[in-house]
Design a protein around this motif. Sequence first.
Motif, PDB file in Angstrom:
ATOM      1  N   VAL A 270       0.764  -0.742  -0.191  1.00 29.84           N
ATOM      2  CA  VAL A 270       0.064  -0.011   0.099  1.00 29.84           C
ATOM      3  C   VAL A 270       0.797   1.340  -0.209  1.00 29.84           C
ATOM      4  N   GLY A 271      -0.071   2.494  -0.176  1.00 33.29           N
ATOM      5  CA  GLY A 271       1.552   3.635  -0.098  1.00 33.29           C
ATOM      6  C   GLY A 271       1.948   3.288  -1.563  1.00 33.29           C
ATOM      7  N   ALA A 272       2.000   3.620  -2.597  1.00 37.02           N
ATOM      8  CA  ALA A 272       2.548   3.122  -3.860  1.00 37.02           C
ATOM      9  C   ALA A 272       1.855   4.121  -4.685  1.00 37.02           C
ATOM     10  N   ALA A 273       3.480   4.881  -5.363  1.00 39.30           N
ATOM     11  CA  ALA A 273       3.294   5.844  -6.191  1.00 39.30           C
ATOM     12  C   ALA A 273       2.273   5.545  -7.692  1.00 39.30           C
ATOM     13  N   THR A 274       2.812   4.643  -7.524  1.00 34.81           N
ATOM     14  CA  THR A 274       2.300   3.003  -8.845  1.00 34.81           C
ATOM     15  C   THR A 274       1.555   1.870  -8.816  1.00 34.81           C
ATOM     16  N   GLU A 275       1.076   1.729  -9.070  1.00 38.47           N
ATOM     17  CA  GLU A 275       1.015   0.286  -9.685  1.00 38.47           C
ATOM     18  C   GLU A 275       1.660  -0.736  -9.402  1.00 38.47           C
ATOM     19  N   ASP A 276       2.269  -0.020 -10.721  1.00 41.75           N
ATOM     20  CA  ASP A 276       3.929  -1.085 -10.972  1.00 41.75           C
ATOM     21  C   ASP A 276       4.504  -0.802 -10.110  1.00 41.75           C
ATOM     22  N   ASP A 277       5.219   0.611  -9.472  1.00 42.75           N
ATOM     23  CA  ASP A 277       6.001  -0.219  -7.755  1.00 42.75           C
ATOM     24  C   ASP A 277       5.219  -0.800  -7.164  1.00 42.75           C
ATOM     25  N   ALA A 278       4.385  -1.018  -6.619  1.00 41.33           N
ATOM     26  CA  ALA A 278       3.332  -2.562  -4.965  1.00 41.33           C
ATOM     27  C   ALA A 278       3.401  -3.143  -6.441  1.00 41.33           C
ATOM     28  N   VAL A 279       3.300  -3.686  -7.488  1.00 38.13           N
ATOM     29  CA  VAL A 279       3.477  -5.125  -8.073  1.00 38.13           C
ATOM     30  C   VAL A 279       4.463  -4.704  -7.776  1.00 38.13           C
ATOM     31  N   GLU A 280       6.248  -4.382  -7.956  1.00 39.36           N
ATOM     32  CA  GLU A 280       7.612  -5.018  -8.236  1.00 39.36           C
ATOM     33  C   GLU A 280       7.571  -5.097  -6.621  1.00 39.36           C
ATOM     34  N   VAL A 281       7.427  -4.228  -5.906  1.00 38.55           N
ATOM     35  CA  VAL A 281       7.732  -4.372  -4.125  1.00 38.55           C
ATOM     36  C   VAL A 281       6.779  -5.982  -3.856  1.00 38.55           C
ATOM     37  N   GLY A 282       6.260  -6.175  -3.914  1.00 40.07           N
ATOM     38  CA  GLY A 282       4.527  -6.708  -3.909  1.00 40.07           C
ATOM     39  C   GLY A 282       6.148  -8.490  -4.059  1.00 40.07           C
ATOM     40  N   ARG A 283       6.155  -8.521  -5.593  1.00 40.82           N
ATOM     41  CA  ARG A 283       7.047  -9.624  -5.765  1.00 40.82           C
ATOM     42  C   ARG A 283       7.845 -10.065  -5.551  1.00 40.82           C
ATOM     43  N   SER A 284       8.866  -8.777  -5.650  1.00 34.80           N
ATOM     44  CA  SER A 284      10.243  -8.604  -5.068  1.00 34.80           C
ATOM     45  C   SER A 284      10.155  -9.550  -3.411  1.00 34.80           C
ATOM     46  N   ILE A 285       9.287  -8.974  -2.341  1.00 35.78           N
ATOM     47  CA  ILE A 285       8.803  -9.862  -1.097  1.00 35.78           C
ATOM     48  C   ILE A 285       8.491 -10.651  -1.516  1.00 35.78           C
ATOM     49  N   ALA A 286       7.865 -10.959  -2.318  1.00 37.10           N
ATOM     50  CA  ALA A 286       7.049 -12.482  -1.989  1.00 37.10           C
ATOM     51  C   ALA A 286       7.591 -13.375  -2.853  1.00 37.10           C
ATOM     52  N   ARG A 287       9.127 -13.091  -3.111  1.00 31.71           N
ATOM     53  CA  ARG A 287      10.372 -14.279  -4.041  1.00 31.71           C
ATOM     54  C   ARG A 287      11.541 -13.982  -2.907  1.00 31.71           C
ATOM     55  N   ASN A 288      11.473 -13.392  -1.744  1.00 36.62           N
ATOM     56  CA  ASN A 288      12.599 -13.432  -1.109  1.00 36.62           C
ATOM     57  C   ASN A 288      12.374 -15.165   0.387  1.00 36.62           C
ATOM     58  N   ASN A 289      13.466 -15.611  -0.323  1.00 36.73           N
ATOM     59  CA  ASN A 289      13.432 -17.132   0.219  1.00 36.73           C
ATOM     60  C   ASN A 289      13.896 -17.347   1.874  1.00 36.73           C
ATOM     61  N   LEU A 290      14.659 -15.890   2.129  1.00 35.58           N
ATOM     62  CA  LEU A 290      14.741 -16.082   3.392  1.00 35.58           C
ATOM     63  C   LEU A 290      13.772 -15.590   4.719  1.00 35.58           C
ATOM     64  N   LEU A 291      12.831 -14.484   3.474  1.00 36.03           N
ATOM     65  CA  LEU A 291      11.436 -13.898   4.137  1.00 36.03           C
ATOM     66  C   LEU A 291      10.869 -15.088   4.140  1.00 36.03           C
ATOM     67  N   LYS A 292      10.398 -16.086   3.577  1.00 34.76           N
ATOM     68  CA  LYS A 292       9.472 -17.308   2.793  1.00 34.76           C
ATOM     69  C   LYS A 292      10.242 -18.434   3.936  1.00 34.76           C
ATOM     70  N   CYS A 293      11.578 -18.934   4.352  1.00 36.86           N
ATOM     71  CA  CYS A 293      12.173 -19.526   5.368  1.00 36.86           C
ATOM     72  C   CYS A 293      11.579 -19.387   6.772  1.00 36.86           C
ATOM     73  N   ALA A 294      11.239 -17.956   6.595  1.00 32.81           N
ATOM     74  CA  ALA A 294      11.549 -17.104   8.169  1.00 32.81           C
ATOM     75  C   ALA A 294       9.226 -17.116   8.928  1.00 32.81           C
ATOM     76  N   ILE A 295       8.725 -16.925   6.739  1.00 34.40           N
ATOM     77  CA  ILE A 295       7.317 -17.245   7.904  1.00 34.40           C
ATOM     78  C   ILE A 295       7.043 -18.474   8.233  1.00 34.40           C
ATOM     79  N   HIS A 296       7.538 -19.531   7.336  1.00 36.99           N
ATOM     80  CA  HIS A 296       7.575 -21.214   8.110  1.00 36.99           C
ATOM     81  C   HIS A 296       7.507 -20.688   9.265  1.00 36.99           C
TER      82      HIS A 296
END
Lengths: 383, 383
Positions: A270-296
């Motif tokens: 949320v609070g992104a300047a553009t929808e493209d920014d929001a998608v880029e950031v969302g995808r970067s978070i979603a693909r972070n293996n370390l975060l995905k392990c932490a959430i596991h």
Amino acid sequence: MSVTAAQGFTAAGIAAGIKENGNPDLALVVNNGPRRAAAGVFTSNRVKAAPVLWSEQVLKSGKLSAVVLNSGGANACTGPKGFQDTHATAEKAAEVLGTGAGEVAVCSTGLIGVLLPMDKLLPGVETAAGRLSEHGGEKAAIAIKTTDTVHKTSVVTRGGWTVGGMAKGAGMLAPGLATMLVVLTTDADLASDVLDRALRGATRVTFDRVDSDGCMSTNDTVLLLASGASGITPGYEEFAEAVRSVCDDLGQQLIRDAEGASKDIKVEVVGAATEDDAVEVGRSIARNNLLKCAIHGEDPNWGRVLSAIGTTKAAFEPDRLNVAINGVWVCKNGGVGEDRELVDMRYREVHVVADLAAGDATATIWTNDLTADYVHENSAYSS
Amino acid sequence: MSVTAAQGFTAAGIAAGIKENGNPDLALVVNNGPRRAAAGVFTSNRVKAAPVLWSEQVLKSGKLSAVVLNSGGANACTGPKGFQDTHATAEKAAEVLGTGAGEVAVCSTGLIGVLLPMDKLLPGVETAAGRLSEHGGEKAAIAIKTTDTVHKTSVVTRGGWTVGGMAKGAGMLAPGLATMLVVLTTDADLASDVLDRALRGATRVTFDRVDSDGCMSTNDTVLLLASGASGITPGYEEFAEAVRSVCDDLGQQLIRDAEGASKDIKVEVVGAATEDDAVEVGRSIARNNLLKCAIHGEDPNWGRVLSAIGTTKAAFEPDRLNVAINGVWVCKNGGVGEDRELVDMRYREVHVVADLAAGDATATIWTNDLTADYVHENSAYSS
């Protein structure tokens, strides 16, 4: 009811012997009209499987009479012979259905780099044609499963018309569509250009935002066929909403059945300047293996969220970033926020909100955690 | 001998109590001159830790007298207080060493989002200063370990001058440098602009091409300090080669110690139209979770290599791609090549060659497999 929920469609799902274990592996979906309009969206992977190359070509006419789908082999990276096999499959279906091969789409899923056993597939098409039924939607949905643990179907009915569909996909889920095959049908009376617009609009905000493991397939295909059998032509917005609703439901089912996953993670930017920014950031978070392990591990490790945001080109100031995990704002203004001990991560769904504090645009990407089971499923055998 | 192999340097490594388990956690490296030239390369992550912001600023003068490094806390996402803490650390070191804070770089590594225990860190700087030694390089290398199982050092000696160094890093290894701290020292008599050029040239083809898990850190720092104590000014090419050699060796040590890994994977891209294409393709292959799982399972699944290549913008034709795994060309011209049963993947190092058949440029990216142990290490506790 899947692809046969809408009037004007028949389907079948059979075991043709493509899979060595004898499970169902061949589906046939037929549009009996009166209209035979169609649209399709395909993988953006530049290494495209033979059936994708074929079906893209066929769709240029905006007309489809039938779709042949097989599991048990992707027919990708199979060279000219692979393309000939796809062509032969379409020809066979056209012959038994009394139509032209140019109106038959083909979809394949399974291991890359292996030729399909055409001595089983072609007789299978004939068998499937003999079993076509107005109640065949569920069997078709079952026949396209690979590592899926459940078959996926969805239906919405509006005033006198219906959109229904089926999907397969459990791994290699990423943008440019997931590793998935999706066939949607409707009895609404609409031309192919309307179908195309509605389908692209829907996939852009549904399947394209499902990113289980960052891996993009060579075979992704989403088809939408309209029979016009209801005799009703709905307004565009109403129809587009129905298509989006079915796509959203099927996308959620894909995430819930992702290989080895124990958590479904909704990454809301949320609070992104553009929808493209929001998608880029969302995808970067979603693909972070370390975060995905932490959430596991049920660890609300917001530092890994900030690390992931920091790799993007989106507009933001590091000291204005906020992150909430399951409703607790554990990071405020780029630093420590509310007590991380307050975060309850016991349940399957985890909700990560990243606030870029740079505008009003938003986007939601769905992903899964990274687990030892995912590693096992994707290392213990070829898939 | 690490950072004290070159003449003119002293170092120390102590347990200051920053880590709760009592392990060494504070290192000090001092350049005793006569020259005090320095250069640095930092993470390209836009979320930069306080010590990175500080050290980038300090390096603008091209001069460093000392480096303070701590493990046990990254001091990242810690706001103004975190920056004040870094500043206070530099001031303390300057005070005890009789220099200016503007000549002291600070490096931190550990958990993001936690303030450092300054009541332990500042006395630790004083203690470390009291234990500085020409033989302190190994202790310094040990004190900067986090999840590293071994400390990493490397030394090359040429005609009368030496380049030596130490590194830490075991996870969050990705471009824009790895989660790593590296301090290199040399007694060659060179100005900071020469050091800068040699260091950037070396990191571009070594640390920047180490990509263990695609996750980029907030704290990555590589420093190169020159004392001039040998009195020798080597030629640029000779010096640059020595720096590259030490960086390459340390980068290899990082990959071999990557968290949970059972395979070290050399992804060599050949036949690319440009070096940028080769790097993009290499990185895409190196980051493909499905391929990393397959290699863990000793499965020469070249279809996953092609899928990864297909997501890039590099110049290639899908039906001209070739892939070799451990010397066997399992994929030729985009399709099935030599028998995959010929591939022997029993050993730790796995060599993947992707031939784009589009030119003469090449690049090599090093990565690791994806294992249940990686998931465990990164989900069982915060790191």
